[in-house]
Design a protein around this motif. Structure first.
Motif, PDB file in Angstrom:
ATOM      1  N   ARG A 177       0.844  -1.192   0.000  1.00  0.00           N
ATOM      2  CA  ARG A 177       0.000   0.000   0.000  1.00  0.00           C
ATOM      3  C   ARG A 177       0.885   1.250   0.000  1.00  0.00           C
ATOM      4  NH1 ARG A 177      -2.464   1.862   4.771  1.00  0.00           N
ATOM      5  NH2 ARG A 177      -4.322   3.070   4.312  1.00  0.00           N
ATOM      6  N   ASP A 178       0.428   2.264  -0.693  1.00  0.00           N
ATOM      7  CA  ASP A 178       1.135   3.547  -0.753  1.00  0.00           C
ATOM      8  C   ASP A 178       2.474   3.480  -1.462  1.00  0.00           C
ATOM      9  OD1 ASP A 178      -0.752   5.276   0.276  1.00  0.00           O
ATOM     10  OD2 ASP A 178      -0.235   4.785   2.341  1.00  0.00           O
ATOM     11  N   ALA A 179       2.755   2.391  -2.144  1.00  0.00           N
ATOM     12  CA  ALA A 179       3.917   2.393  -3.043  1.00  0.00           C
ATOM     13  C   ALA A 179       3.516   3.221  -4.273  1.00  0.00           C
ATOM     14  CB  ALA A 179       4.282   0.981  -3.449  1.00  0.00           C
ATOM     15  N   ILE A 180       4.512   3.797  -4.935  1.00  0.00           N
ATOM     16  CA  ILE A 180       4.239   4.590  -6.135  1.00  0.00           C
ATOM     17  C   ILE A 180       5.024   3.962  -7.284  1.00  0.00           C
ATOM     18  CG2 ILE A 180       4.449   6.864  -7.223  1.00  0.00           C
ATOM     19  CD1 ILE A 180       4.408   8.066  -4.389  1.00  0.00           C
ATOM     20  N   ILE A 181       4.319   3.636  -8.354  1.00  0.00           N
ATOM     21  CA  ILE A 181       4.972   3.018  -9.514  1.00  0.00           C
ATOM     22  C   ILE A 181       4.806   3.973 -10.694  1.00  0.00           C
ATOM     23  CG2 ILE A 181       5.125   0.931 -10.947  1.00  0.00           C
ATOM     24  CD1 ILE A 181       5.349   0.234  -7.973  1.00  0.00           C
ATOM     25  N   GLY A 182       5.904   4.424 -11.240  1.00  0.00           N
ATOM     26  CA  GLY A 182       5.872   5.355 -12.374  1.00  0.00           C
ATOM     27  C   GLY A 182       5.552   4.647 -13.674  1.00  0.00           C
ATOM     28  N   PRO A 183       5.640   5.364 -14.778  1.00  0.00           N
ATOM     29  CA  PRO A 183       5.300   4.766 -16.069  1.00  0.00           C
ATOM     30  C   PRO A 183       6.349   3.776 -16.577  1.00  0.00           C
ATOM     31  CG  PRO A 183       5.958   7.064 -16.342  1.00  0.00           C
ATOM     32  CD  PRO A 183       5.945   6.798 -14.872  1.00  0.00           C
ATOM     33  N   ASN A 184       5.904   2.835 -17.394  1.00  0.00           N
ATOM     34  CA  ASN A 184       6.795   1.886 -18.096  1.00  0.00           C
ATOM     35  C   ASN A 184       7.683   1.080 -17.161  1.00  0.00           C
ATOM     36  OD1 ASN A 184       6.149   2.448 -20.981  1.00  0.00           O
ATOM     37  ND2 ASN A 184       6.649   4.496 -20.276  1.00  0.00           N
ATOM     38  N   VAL A 185       7.092   0.543 -16.139  1.00  0.00           N
ATOM     39  CA  VAL A 185       7.842  -0.327 -15.216  1.00  0.00           C
ATOM     40  C   VAL A 185       7.446  -1.772 -15.513  1.00  0.00           C
ATOM     41  CG1 VAL A 185       8.164  -0.970 -12.794  1.00  0.00           C
ATOM     42  CG2 VAL A 185       8.028   1.452 -13.450  1.00  0.00           C
ATOM     43  N   MET A 186       8.477  -2.652 -15.630  1.00  0.00           N
ATOM     44  CA  MET A 186       8.255  -4.077 -15.913  1.00  0.00           C
ATOM     45  C   MET A 186       8.617  -4.883 -14.683  1.00  0.00           C
ATOM     46  SD  MET A 186       7.565  -4.962 -19.150  1.00  0.00           S
ATOM     47  CE  MET A 186       8.104  -6.651 -19.065  1.00  0.00           C
ATOM     48  N   PHE A 187       7.694  -5.709 -14.232  1.00  0.00           N
ATOM     49  CA  PHE A 187       7.994  -6.628 -13.132  1.00  0.00           C
ATOM     50  C   PHE A 187       8.214  -8.025 -13.710  1.00  0.00           C
ATOM     51  CE2 PHE A 187       5.615  -3.270 -11.023  1.00  0.00           C
ATOM     52  CZ  PHE A 187       6.354  -3.078  -9.866  1.00  0.00           C
ATOM     53  N   GLY A 188       9.407  -8.578 -13.518  1.00  0.00           N
ATOM     54  CA  GLY A 188       9.629  -9.987 -13.823  1.00  0.00           C
ATOM     55  C   GLY A 188       9.209 -10.802 -12.613  1.00  0.00           C
ATOM     56  N   PRO A 189       9.505 -12.114 -12.616  1.00  0.00           N
ATOM     57  CA  PRO A 189       9.078 -12.928 -11.483  1.00  0.00           C
ATOM     58  C   PRO A 189       9.793 -12.562 -10.179  1.00  0.00           C
ATOM     59  CG  PRO A 189      10.095 -14.275 -13.218  1.00  0.00           C
ATOM     60  CD  PRO A 189      10.160 -12.868 -13.677  1.00  0.00           C
ATOM     61  N   GLY A 190       9.112 -12.789  -9.061  1.00  0.00           N
ATOM     62  CA  GLY A 190       9.752 -12.736  -7.746  1.00  0.00           C
ATOM     63  C   GLY A 190      10.071 -11.351  -7.212  1.00  0.00           C
TER      64      GLY A 190
END
Ligand code: UD1
Length: 449
Positions: free
Chosen positions: A268-281
């Motif tokens: 909660r309350d994390a901020i994720i900007g544009p064009n972010v890729m999450f791989g596994p884990g």
């Protein structure tokens, strides 16, 4: 009620036009097979049997990576879904309870739907969905009230049956002993010459047993059989994951540009900007900020940490609270203790950096000698000058400083300054004399042409 699960994953998936077995194609950075297996884990199954065939070795490896206790059964020749289940039955020997048959290429089935199937009182329960799109691949559920009379495959159906809008998802729940009995009796006298699992509701009724259907939204039963449907599944997964993140109190500046993996956790309350890729884990704790254009995989980002823009965190990157990782920084298998700052243009691999240490721009842990990997250890409150090459294995002590441009090949004791670069030589007036000479040479050359 005890439950066991059979996952059918032997098919080739010809329409994928691929050397990779269909169930190993990925959605949300995880093989399709993992999605189906993970959903079934919510039932806490006593046994999980995975039927493999095409690409058996690779599919087996993937199945065991997701669930090391899974039993693997090989279906050497793919003679139909009923035949596949028949191969799985010996692995269920001695199990008394309900068996749920899932498809490895149907990734979005939810725990709630599986729960409904597991709790159904009928002897055979089939999962269906309603659609008006008259899909050609799918079987039709022929109902009479709540009773499922039979399933008819599209190829074998009459025009009237093809008009039925209640469709077979393929997922079936059945008492283990009943399933063994019904599957043993299957024949392949149909348009495809296959042993259809879909023949078991009618076979059950012929023996005076009950068969019924439960339904779920069509989206849950989306089966992958082409690259187009794989892309569609990816889009559907991402749309759901983004909506869930927003719902859970995560700020996504441009949600449609953020791609999550099946196992991404964002607090909660994390901020994720544009064009972010999450791989596994990846785990991002509450209140951390990931700025634009970051690529994250196998890493943990603690509260108050800031990452990016343009950072790459690879497996084993562990960022403690209030760490700052800035632009064009790559981190792999490295622990950064509280308050570490790595602002710019740096590679840290196979390293440990103590709390509140500052890593200058252009620092590299030279961790690979061409044959082996080596570790770099940096203490607390140290200062690594810009453009330091740390040739591992090497240790820099607490409160130590390396001079900019140093190549550090020996350990640096705590509180020491290490300078590993050529001494500067300054020659007054030489620059002017050199330029004059060069200009004269150029002028002579131009004249001679
Ligand atoms: C099956 C159903 C159909 C249903 C559809 C939903 C049968 C006869 N038909 O169609 O009613 O609407 O699913 O998607 O069951 N597999 C094996 N071994 C085999 C054959 C298949 O492991 O010998 C696996 C495939 O890898 C796949 C799954 O079973 O994961 C389904 O097979 P597929 O051929 O896609 O299903 P259909 O027969 O088209």
């Amino acid at each position: 009620m005890q439950v066991s699960v059979i996952v059918l994953a032997a098919g080739q998936g010809t329409r994928m036009n691929s050397d990779t077995p269909k169930v190993l194609h990925q959605v949300a950075a995880a093989p399709l097979l993992h999605h189906a297996m993970r959903a079934s884990m919510s039932l806490d199954p006593e046994r999980t049997v995975v039927v493999v065939g095409h690409g058996a070795e690779a599919v087996t490896k993937a199945a065991l990576a997701e669930n090391p206790d899974a039993q693997i059964v090989v279906q050497a020749e793919q003679l139909g879904t009923g035949h596949a289940v028949r191969q799985a039955l010996p692995a269920l020997e001695g199990f008394a309870g309900k068996v749920i048959v899932l498809y490895g290429d149907t990734p979005f089935i939810t725990p709630e739907t599986l729960e409904k199937l597991a709790n159904s009182a009928a002897d055979v329960t089939v999962l269906g969905f309603h659609t008006d799109s008259r899909p050609q691949r799918y079987g039709r559920l022929v109902m009479e009230g709540d009773a499922l009379l039979r399933i008819v495959e599209y190829k074998d159906a009459t025009e009237a049956e093809r008009a039925i809008t209640l469709i077979n998802s393929g997922v079936v729940a059945c008492d283990a002993a009943v399933l063994a009995d019904l599957v043993a009796g299957l024949t392949n006298t149909n348009a495809a010459g296959e042993y259809y699992l879909t023949d078991i509701p009618a076979a059950a009724r012929a023996r005076g047993l009950s068969a019924t259907a439960v339904t779920c939204p069509e989206a849950e039963t989306l089966g992958i059989d082409t690259r187009a449907s794989l892309a569609e599944a990816e889009a559907a997964f991402q749309a759901r994951a983004r909506a869930e993140a927003l719902e859970n109190g995560v700020t996504l500046t441009a949600p449609e540009t953020v791609f999550f993996a099946l196992d991404t956790h964002v607090g909660r309350d994390a901020i994720i900007g544009p064009n972010v890729m999450f791989g596994p884990g990846v785990t991002v704790e509450s209140g951390a900020e990931i700025k634009g254009f970051c690529h994250l995989e196998g890493c943990h980002i603690s509260r108050g940490a800031t990452v990016g823009p343009f950072a790459r965190l690879r497996p084993g990157a562990e960022l403690a609270e209030d760490v700052h990782v800035g632009n064009f920084v790559e981190i792999k298998n490295a622990i950064l203790d509280e308050g570490v700052k790595v602002g710019h243009l740096t590679y840290l691999g196979d390293a440990h950096v103590g709390e509140h240490t500052n890593i200058g721009a252009g620092t590299v842990t030279c961790n690979y000698d061409g044959v082996m990997k080596h570790r770099t250890t940096i203490g607390k409150r140290a200062f690594i000058g810009s453009d330091t090459m740390l040739v591992a294995p090497v240790t820099v002590g607490d409160g130590a400083l390396t001079a900019s441009g140093s190549v550090i090949t020996e350990d640096v004791p705590a509180e020491a300054v290490a300078i590993g670069r050529a001494r500067q030589v300054t020659k007054p007036g030489l620059a002017t004399r050199m330029f004059e000479r060069l200009r004269a040479i150029k002028a002579a050359k131009t004249k001679g042409q």
